[in-house]
Design a protein around this motif. Structure first.
Motif, mmCIF file in Angstrom:
data_model
loop_
_atom_site.group_PDB
_atom_site.id
_atom_site.type_symbol
_atom_site.label_atom_id
_atom_site.label_comp_id
_atom_site.label_asym_id
_atom_site.label_seq_id
_atom_site.Cartn_x
_atom_site.Cartn_y
_atom_site.Cartn_z
ATOM 1 N N ILE B 406 0.850 -1.184 0.000
ATOM 2 C CA ILE B 406 0.000 0.000 0.000
ATOM 3 C C ILE B 406 0.891 1.241 0.000
ATOM 4 O O ILE B 406 1.807 1.342 0.815
ATOM 5 C CB ILE B 406 -0.901 0.009 1.262
ATOM 6 C CG1 ILE B 406 -1.798 -1.235 1.279
ATOM 7 C CG2 ILE B 406 -1.723 1.293 1.328
ATOM 8 C CD1 ILE B 406 -2.455 -1.502 2.634
ATOM 9 N N LEU B 407 0.612 2.147 -0.905
ATOM 10 C CA LEU B 407 1.325 3.425 -0.941
ATOM 11 C C LEU B 407 0.307 4.538 -0.798
ATOM 12 O O LEU B 407 -0.704 4.546 -1.503
ATOM 13 C CB LEU B 407 2.053 3.582 -2.281
ATOM 14 C CG LEU B 407 2.607 4.982 -2.593
ATOM 15 C CD1 LEU B 407 3.731 5.370 -1.639
ATOM 16 C CD2 LEU B 407 3.084 5.070 -4.048
ATOM 17 N N PHE B 408 0.556 5.461 0.125
ATOM 18 C CA PHE B 408 -0.322 6.633 0.149
ATOM 19 C C PHE B 408 0.482 7.914 0.280
ATOM 20 O O PHE B 408 1.657 7.890 0.664
ATOM 21 C CB PHE B 408 -1.400 6.520 1.236
ATOM 22 C CG PHE B 408 -0.937 6.720 2.654
ATOM 23 C CD1 PHE B 408 -0.954 7.984 3.232
ATOM 24 C CD2 PHE B 408 -0.516 5.643 3.425
ATOM 25 C CE1 PHE B 408 -0.552 8.165 4.551
ATOM 26 C CE2 PHE B 408 -0.110 5.819 4.746
ATOM 27 C CZ PHE B 408 -0.128 7.085 5.308
ATOM 28 N N ASN B 409 -0.175 9.008 -0.057
ATOM 29 C CA ASN B 409 0.485 10.310 0.026
ATOM 30 C C ASN B 409 0.034 11.030 1.284
ATOM 31 O O ASN B 409 -1.154 11.257 1.471
ATOM 32 C CB ASN B 409 0.143 11.155 -1.215
ATOM 33 C CG ASN B 409 1.007 12.401 -1.294
ATOM 34 O OD1 ASN B 409 2.187 12.357 -0.940
ATOM 35 N ND2 ASN B 409 0.447 13.503 -1.763
ATOM 36 N N LEU B 410 1.005 11.375 2.123
ATOM 37 C CA LEU B 410 0.718 12.191 3.305
ATOM 38 C C LEU B 410 1.019 13.631 2.890
ATOM 39 O O LEU B 410 2.148 14.093 2.953
ATOM 40 C CB LEU B 410 1.608 11.739 4.468
ATOM 41 C CG LEU B 410 1.293 12.372 5.821
ATOM 42 C CD1 LEU B 410 -0.107 12.030 6.284
ATOM 43 C CD2 LEU B 410 2.319 11.943 6.860
ATOM 44 N N SER B 411 -0.039 14.327 2.466
ATOM 45 C CA SER B 411 0.170 15.571 1.721
ATOM 46 C C SER B 411 0.615 16.745 2.579
ATOM 47 O O SER B 411 1.161 17.706 2.039
ATOM 48 C CB SER B 411 -1.108 15.944 0.971
ATOM 49 O OG SER B 411 -2.209 16.014 1.861
ATOM 50 N N GLY B 412 0.409 16.679 3.895
ATOM 51 C CA GLY B 412 0.867 17.797 4.714
ATOM 52 C C GLY B 412 0.797 17.494 6.196
ATOM 53 O O GLY B 412 0.111 16.556 6.621
ATOM 54 N N HIS B 413 1.512 18.303 6.979
ATOM 55 C CA HIS B 413 1.441 18.123 8.430
ATOM 56 C C HIS B 413 0.297 18.952 9.003
ATOM 57 O O HIS B 413 -0.217 19.859 8.348
ATOM 58 C CB HIS B 413 2.774 18.447 9.114
ATOM 59 C CG HIS B 413 3.152 19.895 9.168
ATOM 60 N ND1 HIS B 413 2.393 20.857 9.781
ATOM 61 C CD2 HIS B 413 4.240 20.561 8.702
ATOM 62 C CE1 HIS B 413 2.982 22.030 9.706
ATOM 63 N NE2 HIS B 413 4.102 21.879 9.024
ATOM 64 N N GLY B 414 -0.082 18.629 10.231
ATOM 65 C CA GLY B 414 -1.233 19.273 10.843
ATOM 66 C C GLY B 414 -0.899 20.242 11.962
ATOM 67 O O GLY B 414 -1.785 20.599 12.738
ATOM 68 N N HIS B 415 0.347 20.715 12.015
ATOM 69 C CA HIS B 415 0.731 21.586 13.141
ATOM 70 C C HIS B 415 -0.088 22.870 13.196
ATOM 71 O O HIS B 415 -0.235 23.466 14.248
ATOM 72 C CB HIS B 415 2.222 21.929 13.080
ATOM 73 C CG HIS B 415 3.114 20.786 13.448
ATOM 74 N ND1 HIS B 415 4.455 20.907 13.651
ATOM 75 C CD2 HIS B 415 2.839 19.483 13.661
ATOM 76 C CE1 HIS B 415 4.968 19.731 13.969
ATOM 77 N NE2 HIS B 415 4.009 18.853 13.972
ATOM 78 N N VAL B 416 -0.582 23.307 12.032
ATOM 79 C CA VAL B 416 -1.376 24.538 12.005
ATOM 80 C C VAL B 416 -2.874 24.202 12.112
ATOM 81 O O VAL B 416 -3.724 25.065 12.038
ATOM 82 C CB VAL B 416 -1.048 25.346 10.729
ATOM 83 C CG1 VAL B 416 -1.585 26.764 10.807
ATOM 84 C CG2 VAL B 416 0.454 25.397 10.488
#
Lengths: 451, 451
Positions: B406-416
């Motif tokens: 399985i490959l997925f894209n973690l498109s961004g972090h959630g710090h904001v």
């Protein structure tokens, strides 16, 4: 002409560097706040596992990093070393500027470098639960992450004013499974006694430390963890400088000057100690600690025995201090608002191995903006002090028409600190003079330690 | 057993992959909202430079990435590919889960992958200034960064309600030198006419698009830039999937299923298109777009011509749509609240090359928390949809007792985005049913395009 120098994860250092055997003279003892005599192992064992106490005192130069810790380090390490080509060009400097970037960790700063091994050693020692304190939340979130990873419970006493004003960091801690209490809380005697006097107390880091230490000391399943100052914390952070040295070698360079910001001393020790080792061997390298003028511990403090906390509950160490009841102004680099300093860093400053320089916050934000506009990355307000130092060195190189290799540590990103930039852009920031009178007053209250 | 697979920066791909020549059938024309006839090159040239218009239509399979763009990509690319060992263990799955992490960019998401080349091509074409819109601020901050790097001015029309509620993203844009206006503004006819009717208008993405397009169309020094949907945006994002493919090959693996979250389609195209190419060549790989049930464009919309914006100012494209006046509920994954979709992604879904699946937000936050507690990284709420998809595939593999990559894209972090997690933890989130009635109503208003 690489922009960043990346190490394969198999090249994460296998050992931390312990500076104790290379210190210029013996270490001063740590003093018990109760007895004003050197702390006994039993007092330490009430709140720390033996393995960390051993690291605190170890005279071995190299200390193995457990495989289980290196495995977790791989989530963000080795961190990249960047050559700041675009900043150099913007400054018109002949200097070569490198920066090590620690903001890529899950918590966004260098703090997990020590949170992870602290949680690991506690787990190995059978600790079930960690109690710790946090101010703005950087350390608490890193410890929450580390406890989550090793399956420890985690309780964080968070200074009440931050608990209300910085809900993002609180949510991070909860996301990583920690219990977060506004301090003063009704969970401890320390907290209850404060609340009895002032039910609306905003709390302070000193009170939160007292609560966490009491929690750990009174529960056999619980230990305490601290995010800076202590020797073993500095030890763990040396992974920053060790990697940087290897990456610089790959670029065929060695720094003329190594720069870190300084609050309690841990990120500074991380970047600086591996180069201090070279300096001890005769290499010509300057190592500079940058601190805020509003809390000028290393430049305006005294080198003396003092309590680690305002409440006089924490051990007494020989360090640079502004006095344990000195209350610095509320600058945006919350991580640099500490009255004391790591005893190791302090001794190195006292011996002249490390230089210290204080800078006002507006000049630091100016540097941070120039950095973000050329290099892209948004620095944490703490890290901006190191950037100010690096830019000043680069400008000096330009004036002198000399090459110079500058290395600094970018200890964290500022995505959670944009309110500080907002204050800067809207002209709401102010600089503080050295608070000479307040320092003079608080220095009157140092403990009387006679050894 | 590596945790992350890191490419040297010299291995950043030298070309983007253009899927147009490999599409299952010809592209539908883009229709002018004024004439309801195919747009003319002149209409496009009023707001875009020729080089980007050419990319929008190009039938070349590989398009060179300019050296000046690769140079800036090096600030955070190649992005790491992680093997999610700890998540796999937590799930007890025989599946091997990989994720590509785009949160390490200066803006914290995949958006700079296209902002940088868009700014570059504009600079080359002599554009002095970019006008764009932003909702929550991810795109606006990325475009501000890109303009800063290439020395372009940048004006961002930010939806007024976000301007007030998301000051952090606004400060990021200012830090990177952009002018940020609350939309509706008094700068444009579009804005003024809204303000005349309702001085307290909260604004909307549709209004902000109208303002930015008008700004660009009426000033000869200014072009417009869009952060998703368009073909050239998808093209630039393919760098994600191209790197991932090379990194997976280093690990000796190839995915059975590739997963991305889907709003306008750009990060999904980025991870998916390079694998869709393999599928077109007969390779057995599933490609899955994950969208929110509250805005189920691909699963409950129709494949038809519709306006790109609520205000009916933007071009009409053939795409999956819920109707341009469909107003999705205010979920926390703001980047997935778009009534339409990339025409390329839509055509692939229509042709059965890409699967689509809708998931409710609480299940996505559950997945995000499980992910953060095992892998450390805090995902953006948008990215949590991809994680939900990946975890579900991994659980299916466990049920079936079968290996699966399985490959997925973690498109961004959630710090904001920690306020969203706060809402989740405090039980304030709710799921929305498929808003069937609202969709049916808005689908009545599709433009009548007859070709």
């Amino acid at each position: 002409m690489n922009t960043k120098i990346v190490l394969d994860e198999n090249r994460i250092p296998k050992q931390w560097y312990n500076i104790i055997p290379d210190m210029p003279g013996p270490l001063a003892p740590v003093i018990s706040p109760r007895t004003l005599q050197p702390v006994t192992p039993d007092e330490m064992l009430a709140i720390f596992p033996m393995s960390l106490i051993e690291q605190e005192m170890s005279t071995q130069r190299w200390i193995d990093i457990p495989d289980e810790v290196r495995e977790i380090y791989k989530l963000w390490r080795p961190s990249p070393l960047f050559r700041a080509h675009r900043l150099e060009k913007a400054l018109g400097t002949p200097a070569r500027i490198y920066y090590k970037y620690e903001g890529g960790s899950p918590a966004g700063s260098h703090k997990p470098n020590t949170a992870i091994p602290q949680a690991y050693y506690n787990k190995q020692a059978g600790t079930k639960r960690i109690a710790t304190e946090t101010g703005a939340g950087q350390w608490g979130s890193s410890m929450a992450l580390a406890c989550q990873i090793y399956g420890l419970e985690c309780t964080v006493y968070m200074v009440k004013v931050s608990f209300g004003q910085k809900p993002y960091r609180k949510s991070m801690m909860q996301l990583w499974g920690a219990e977060v209490l506004a301090s003063p809380s009704d969970r401890t005697n320390a907290g209850r006694s404060i609340l009895a006097k002032d039910p609306n107390s905003n709390g302070s880091l000193g009170i939160a430390i007292s609560e966490a230490v009491e929690d750990a000391a009174t529960r056999s399943d619980t230990c305490y963890a601290l995010g800076s100052v202590l020797n073993h914390v500095c030890l763990h952070q040396t992974i920053i400088g060790l990697e940087a040295k290897e990456q610089l070698a790959m670029a065929g360079d060695y720094p003329d000057v190594v720069i870190g910001c300084h609050g309690g001393g841990s990120n500074f020790a991380g970047i600086g100690f591996p180069f201090a080792a070279d300096k001890a061997s005769g290499r010509d390298v300057r190592i500079v600690a940058m601190e805020p003028t509003s809390c000028p511990t290393l430049t305006k403090g005294v080198y003396a025995f003092d309590y680690g906390d305002t409440a006089q509950m924490a051990p007494i160490s020989k360090m640079f201090t502004l006095g344990h009841d000195f209350m610095p102004p509320g600058i945006h680099a919350g991580g640099l608002r500490y009255h004391g300093s790591s005893p190791l860093v302090s001794q190195l400053v006292h011996a002249g191995v490390v230089e210290a320089r204080a800078v006002p916050q507006i000049a630091c934000f100016e540097a941070a903006v120039q950095f973000a506009r050329s290099e892209g990355i948004i620095p944490a307000p703490e890290s901006s002090h190191a950037i100010r130092g690096a830019i000043d060195e680069a400008l000096l190189a330009r004036e002198e028409g000399k090459e110079r290799v500058i290395l600094f540590n970018l200890s964290g990103h500022g995505h959670v600190d944009m309110a500080a930039y907002d204050a800067y852009f809207s002209g709401q920031l102010e600089d503080y003079e050295y608070p000479e009178a307040a320092i003079a007053e608080s220095l009157k209250h140092l403990p009387k330690v006679s050894l």
